[in-house]
Structures are given as C-alpha cells and as structure tokens.
Scaffold this active site. Sequence first.
Site, PDB file in Angstrom:
ATOM      1  N   HIS A   1       5.927  -0.720   3.769  1.00 53.10           N
ATOM      2  CA  HIS A   1       6.831  -0.928   2.642  1.00 53.10           C
ATOM      3  C   HIS A   1       8.153  -1.390   3.249  1.00 53.10           C
ATOM      4  O   HIS A   1       8.495  -0.992   4.360  1.00 53.10           O
ATOM      5  CB  HIS A   1       7.095   0.388   1.894  1.00 53.10           C
ATOM      6  CG  HIS A   1       5.900   0.934   1.191  1.00 53.10           C
ATOM      7  ND1 HIS A   1       5.513   0.493  -0.056  1.00 53.10           N
ATOM      8  CD2 HIS A   1       4.993   1.867   1.554  1.00 53.10           C
ATOM      9  CE1 HIS A   1       4.435   1.152  -0.427  1.00 53.10           C
ATOM     10  NE2 HIS A   1       4.085   1.989   0.532  1.00 53.10           N
TER      11      HIS A   1
ATOM     12  N   ASP B   1       3.675  -3.324  -4.176  1.00 56.07           N
ATOM     13  CA  ASP B   1       4.153  -2.796  -2.897  1.00 56.07           C
ATOM     14  C   ASP B   1       4.278  -3.997  -1.981  1.00 56.07           C
ATOM     15  O   ASP B   1       3.387  -4.843  -1.949  1.00 56.07           O
ATOM     16  CB  ASP B   1       3.146  -1.820  -2.292  1.00 56.07           C
ATOM     17  CG  ASP B   1       3.045  -0.524  -3.083  1.00 56.07           C
ATOM     18  OD1 ASP B   1       3.814  -0.364  -4.039  1.00 56.07           O
ATOM     19  OD2 ASP B   1       2.184   0.303  -2.726  1.00 56.07           O
TER      20      ASP B   1
ATOM     21  N   HIS C   1       1.958  -5.980   3.085  1.00 59.36           N
ATOM     22  CA  HIS C   1       1.466  -4.650   2.706  1.00 59.36           C
ATOM     23  C   HIS C   1       0.007  -4.392   3.098  1.00 59.36           C
ATOM     24  O   HIS C   1      -0.242  -3.669   4.041  1.00 59.36           O
ATOM     25  CB  HIS C   1       1.709  -4.403   1.220  1.00 59.36           C
ATOM     26  CG  HIS C   1       1.475  -2.991   0.794  1.00 59.36           C
ATOM     27  ND1 HIS C   1       2.135  -1.919   1.353  1.00 59.36           N
ATOM     28  CD2 HIS C   1       0.635  -2.459  -0.136  1.00 59.36           C
ATOM     29  CE1 HIS C   1       1.725  -0.798   0.783  1.00 59.36           C
ATOM     30  NE2 HIS C   1       0.809  -1.098  -0.117  1.00 59.36           N
TER      31      HIS C   1
ATOM     32  N   HIS D   1      -2.633  -4.783  -5.868  1.00 62.54           N
ATOM     33  CA  HIS D   1      -3.443  -4.554  -4.662  1.00 62.54           C
ATOM     34  C   HIS D   1      -4.392  -3.388  -4.877  1.00 62.54           C
ATOM     35  O   HIS D   1      -4.336  -2.706  -5.898  1.00 62.54           O
ATOM     36  CB  HIS D   1      -2.568  -4.381  -3.421  1.00 62.54           C
ATOM     37  CG  HIS D   1      -1.690  -3.164  -3.421  1.00 62.54           C
ATOM     38  ND1 HIS D   1      -0.639  -2.985  -4.295  1.00 62.54           N
ATOM     39  CD2 HIS D   1      -1.688  -2.047  -2.642  1.00 62.54           C
ATOM     40  CE1 HIS D   1      -0.040  -1.831  -4.043  1.00 62.54           C
ATOM     41  NE2 HIS D   1      -0.664  -1.238  -3.048  1.00 62.54           N
TER      42      HIS D   1
ATOM     43  N   HIS E   1      -2.476   2.059  -7.469  1.00 66.66           N
ATOM     44  CA  HIS E   1      -2.247   0.821  -8.232  1.00 66.66           C
ATOM     45  C   HIS E   1      -3.493   0.321  -8.970  1.00 66.66           C
ATOM     46  O   HIS E   1      -3.382  -0.481  -9.883  1.00 66.66           O
ATOM     47  CB  HIS E   1      -1.735  -0.284  -7.298  1.00 66.66           C
ATOM     48  CG  HIS E   1      -0.413   0.052  -6.695  1.00 66.66           C
ATOM     49  ND1 HIS E   1       0.787  -0.416  -7.200  1.00 66.66           N
ATOM     50  CD2 HIS E   1      -0.085   0.860  -5.661  1.00 66.66           C
ATOM     51  CE1 HIS E   1       1.793   0.083  -6.489  1.00 66.66           C
ATOM     52  NE2 HIS E   1       1.282   0.864  -5.551  1.00 66.66           N
TER      53      HIS E   1
ATOM     54  N   HIS F   1       8.288   2.768  -8.441  1.00 63.69           N
ATOM     55  CA  HIS F   1       7.572   3.193  -7.231  1.00 63.69           C
ATOM     56  C   HIS F   1       8.495   3.818  -6.190  1.00 63.69           C
ATOM     57  O   HIS F   1       8.615   3.323  -5.069  1.00 63.69           O
ATOM     58  CB  HIS F   1       6.820   1.992  -6.634  1.00 63.69           C
ATOM     59  CG  HIS F   1       5.721   2.374  -5.664  1.00 63.69           C
ATOM     60  ND1 HIS F   1       5.978   2.753  -4.370  1.00 63.69           N
ATOM     61  CD2 HIS F   1       4.382   2.410  -5.809  1.00 63.69           C
ATOM     62  CE1 HIS F   1       4.826   3.007  -3.757  1.00 63.69           C
ATOM     63  NE2 HIS F   1       3.844   2.816  -4.613  1.00 63.69           N
TER      64      HIS F   1
ATOM     65  N   HIS G   1      -4.856  -0.403  -3.479  1.00 62.41           N
ATOM     66  CA  HIS G   1      -4.567   1.021  -3.276  1.00 62.41           C
ATOM     67  C   HIS G   1      -4.801   1.819  -4.555  1.00 62.41           C
ATOM     68  O   HIS G   1      -4.561   1.321  -5.656  1.00 62.41           O
ATOM     69  CB  HIS G   1      -3.125   1.210  -2.799  1.00 62.41           C
ATOM     70  CG  HIS G   1      -2.966   1.046  -1.308  1.00 62.41           C
ATOM     71  ND1 HIS G   1      -1.789   0.681  -0.718  1.00 62.41           N
ATOM     72  CD2 HIS G   1      -3.871   1.211  -0.298  1.00 62.41           C
ATOM     73  CE1 HIS G   1      -1.967   0.637   0.600  1.00 62.41           C
ATOM     74  NE2 HIS G   1      -3.219   0.941   0.879  1.00 62.41           N
TER      75      HIS G   1
HETATM   76 ZN   LIG Z   1       0.134   0.263  -1.643  1.00 67.94          ZN
END
Ligand SMILES: [Zn+2]
Length: 476
Positions: A405, A181, A160, A68, A73, A427, A70
């Site tokens: 999450h 996530d 997420h 994803h 990541h 994570h 973010h």
């Molecule tokens: Zn994330």
Amino acid sequence: MEQPSDTSFKFLSLGGSNEVGRSCHVLQFKGKTVMLDTGIHPAYQGLASLPFYDEFDLSKIDVLLISHFHLDHAASLPYVMKRTNFQGRVFMTHPTKAIYRWLLRDFVRVTSIGTTSSEKDENLYTDEDLADSFDKIETIDYHSTMDVNGIKFTAFHAGHVLGAAMFQIEIAGLRVLFTGDYSREMDRHLNSAEVPPLPSDVLIVESTFGTATHEPRLNREKKLTQLIHSTVGRGGRVLMPVFALGRAQELMLILDEYWSQHADELGSGQVPIYYASNLAKKCMSVYQTYVNMMNDDIRKKFRDSQTNPFIFKHISYLKNLDEFQDFGPSVMLASPGMLQNGLSRDLLEKWCPEDKNMVLITGYSVEGTMAKYIMLEPENIPSINNPDVSIPRRCQIEEISFAAHVDFQENIEFIEKISANNVILVHGESNPMGRLKSALLSNFSSLKGTENEVHVFNPRNCVEVDLEFKGIKVAK
Ligand SMILES: [Zn+2]
C-alpha cells in the site's frame, strides 16, 4: 439515498469507510449507479462480515467493478450476485477473475465449517453460487474503456497485487477515480500504479497507512532476509503468515533469490522453504500464465533465462500439514495471512511456545484478528479449537511490511498528480484516516477559498457525501 437531483453526485460506503475490511462503495450521478468492490471483513464471520447491503437497494446498480481479488474487496461478490436483488453487470480484470475462482472456492470451504443446520445458515454462499456467479462476470483489459448505458469506465494498473486495477469512471462528463488498494513503489514483479491521462473531479483513495512512512524497499528486503537467516541459523522455525496469493509471490521471489545466493549454507534442503496453502499449485499456475501482465524486469528475466520466474528452486509446496516432516529449522509461508484459522494458525500454536522460533508479519493486519493481537506480544494466546486452552507465547514477533500500500509520501504525491477538487478517503482505520485528512488539508491550505480548493472527506459507513456539479460540461 434520496433521489439525486440532476447536478448532485452522491457517494455512500456500505463498508470499508473508517475501517479496513468489507469494502463496498456506491456512486450515483444523473440517475446512474455504480458499485465499487464487494468485500468481507476478515475479523468477523458469516453475515456479520458483510457490508451493510440492507442499507441500499441493490437492484438500482447498473455496474459493479471489482478492483482486485483480496477477500476484503471481492469475497462477498457471490452473495451479492446470487442472494440479493442485484441485477447489474460485473467487471474485473482477467487475472483477477482467474484467481477469484480458486480463492473463493477455498473461502467457501474454510467458512463452511458449520455442522449444525443453524451454523450452515450462516454460510454466505455455496460452491454452486460461486460457479454460477463466475460465468456472469465480465472481464476488462487494462487501458480499455467500456461503455454500459452511458457509464464509461477504464482500468489502470494499481500495483498492489497481480490483476489489481484502479477504475476511472465517467458519467455525463463527470470523472471519478477509484484507486482500490494501490502501490507506487517498483516491485519485483508488478507495474506500479499509474496516473490516468485524463483529470478526475472526484478521487476515492485508500488511506491504509495514514501518515506513516515506509522504510525504503531495499532496507526492508535486507532486514527480512537477515532476520530469517539468523533465526534459522540458531535452529529456529520462521512462520510467515501470508494471504495465499499476491504478496506471498513477491516474498517468494525475494527468498528464492537469497537462498540461491547463500546456497552453501541454506540450499539443497538444508533449510527448506515451504509455501503451505490449499491453493498453492493452482495459484502458481495463474502466476506462471500472467507473466506478460507484469513489469519489464520480470518479463526480461523470463525471456533471458527461458525459465518461468515463478518456478522456484528452493521452495516446495505443501497442501496441508499431514505431509510435513517438522524436523529442524525451516521457513513456512502459510495462509491465511491474519492467523484467523487454518494452516497458519495451526503452525502458530505449534511453534509459538519456543523462544528460538519467529513469527514474521509482512501484511497489513486488520483490527480484531490474531495477527494484530500477536504483535502486542501477549504472554499467551487462545487455542482455536478450544478458546479455554491458552498456549504460552515465547517466540519472537517481528513485523516488516510488504503489504504494497502507498505510504504517506507516495499517497500525497499521487493525490497531487490527480489534482481532483474532491478527495474521499476510504480503506483506513479512523485514526490514520483522520491524520491523513488533516495532513491533506494543510498541504492544500493555500488553495482554500479559491476555485481550486480541495475538499477532503472521511465519511463513516452508510453516511452520504453529497457534491454539486453544476459546471460539468459534456464536451468532447
Ligand atoms: Zn488488497
């Protein structure tokens, strides 16, 4: 990594193991190499924020999958693609790619603050690197399977944030599921994470919240709206530090609805809500475009009302603070989410001396960031422009998680459904991850010594996990 034997599966994290941040994991089996995610660590800057790329020969990677958009990541992807010997193929979902473009351009701008040439060298990559990398990224649809030289992989919904995917990877009959996530709770706009129809031999799963339990969603929404309402009711300002995209849009759906329900007290500009981000307009257009990838609820609303649910009635956009008239109570969703710098940090420093104001943290705050620090309710905070200047902190500090999450119960239920014999935790900070490992081992203790025994690993960065798979048949 040593040369893997024919039956050995190897797992190695270059980042994001026993920590939250700079996610990057490597899988090797039968001479194939897959990399999962290429993040940065939000508490560090420049090269120090990268995963430990020197510890692995990146030219060996066949496929790189990004879960994803973010930053923890995805934000070192242009660095990997343009500044290393990486030559593999890169895949992400369509919405991830659409948002990645704007997000990382902003990230380059924010991190390219160096003025001297030595500071400039600390910049991870440039706008041109980003543009070049963008053209080489391939997209994958949910539930479709790609095959790159014998490495098969399929994207599944992860919840997420918009575009987030879990990847199930299959190499010579061995199946590995990487959750990235993920969330299992029904949300206002996203599909929750799904269980792939085929079983997995290895599960790589996030452990952000360890063994903690979330309050039910409706309670959290109620708490959130009541806290905000009472703060603005006494004339205070509410600062909600948010990552520009993702969870911010979920919070806006909640607030816009609440403002409509209390329009006599809050509406018509009586208490304005602002979404302050350099990216505000561009980001919202991505959300408006991808409504068809969201859950049935929001698609139905869209169909029924014929108006886009991401066109808000009570929320206005602010590109920067120059155009902001700070009179009276207001609610401000401002990025970045961990108050490291930028708009949210400027507003924090402006508003924190007043006790009627409130800072409301809704995301996950990484160790070492201002968002994590402020939750200790310090008497003073250092000014970003001059760390020698300290600013008194008298405002109220609250935390209500909308980070999306899984909590312990949701995580363990999902892990049970996957029923992989090997679970690798990633994570999560060391303590919550260690607690999750113990809880999983005791949960699966009845299988100990049987052929279905569940092995749980919580490796540190750059420490290999080696698994033998002699029995894998290439049937089908
Ligand atoms: Zn994330």
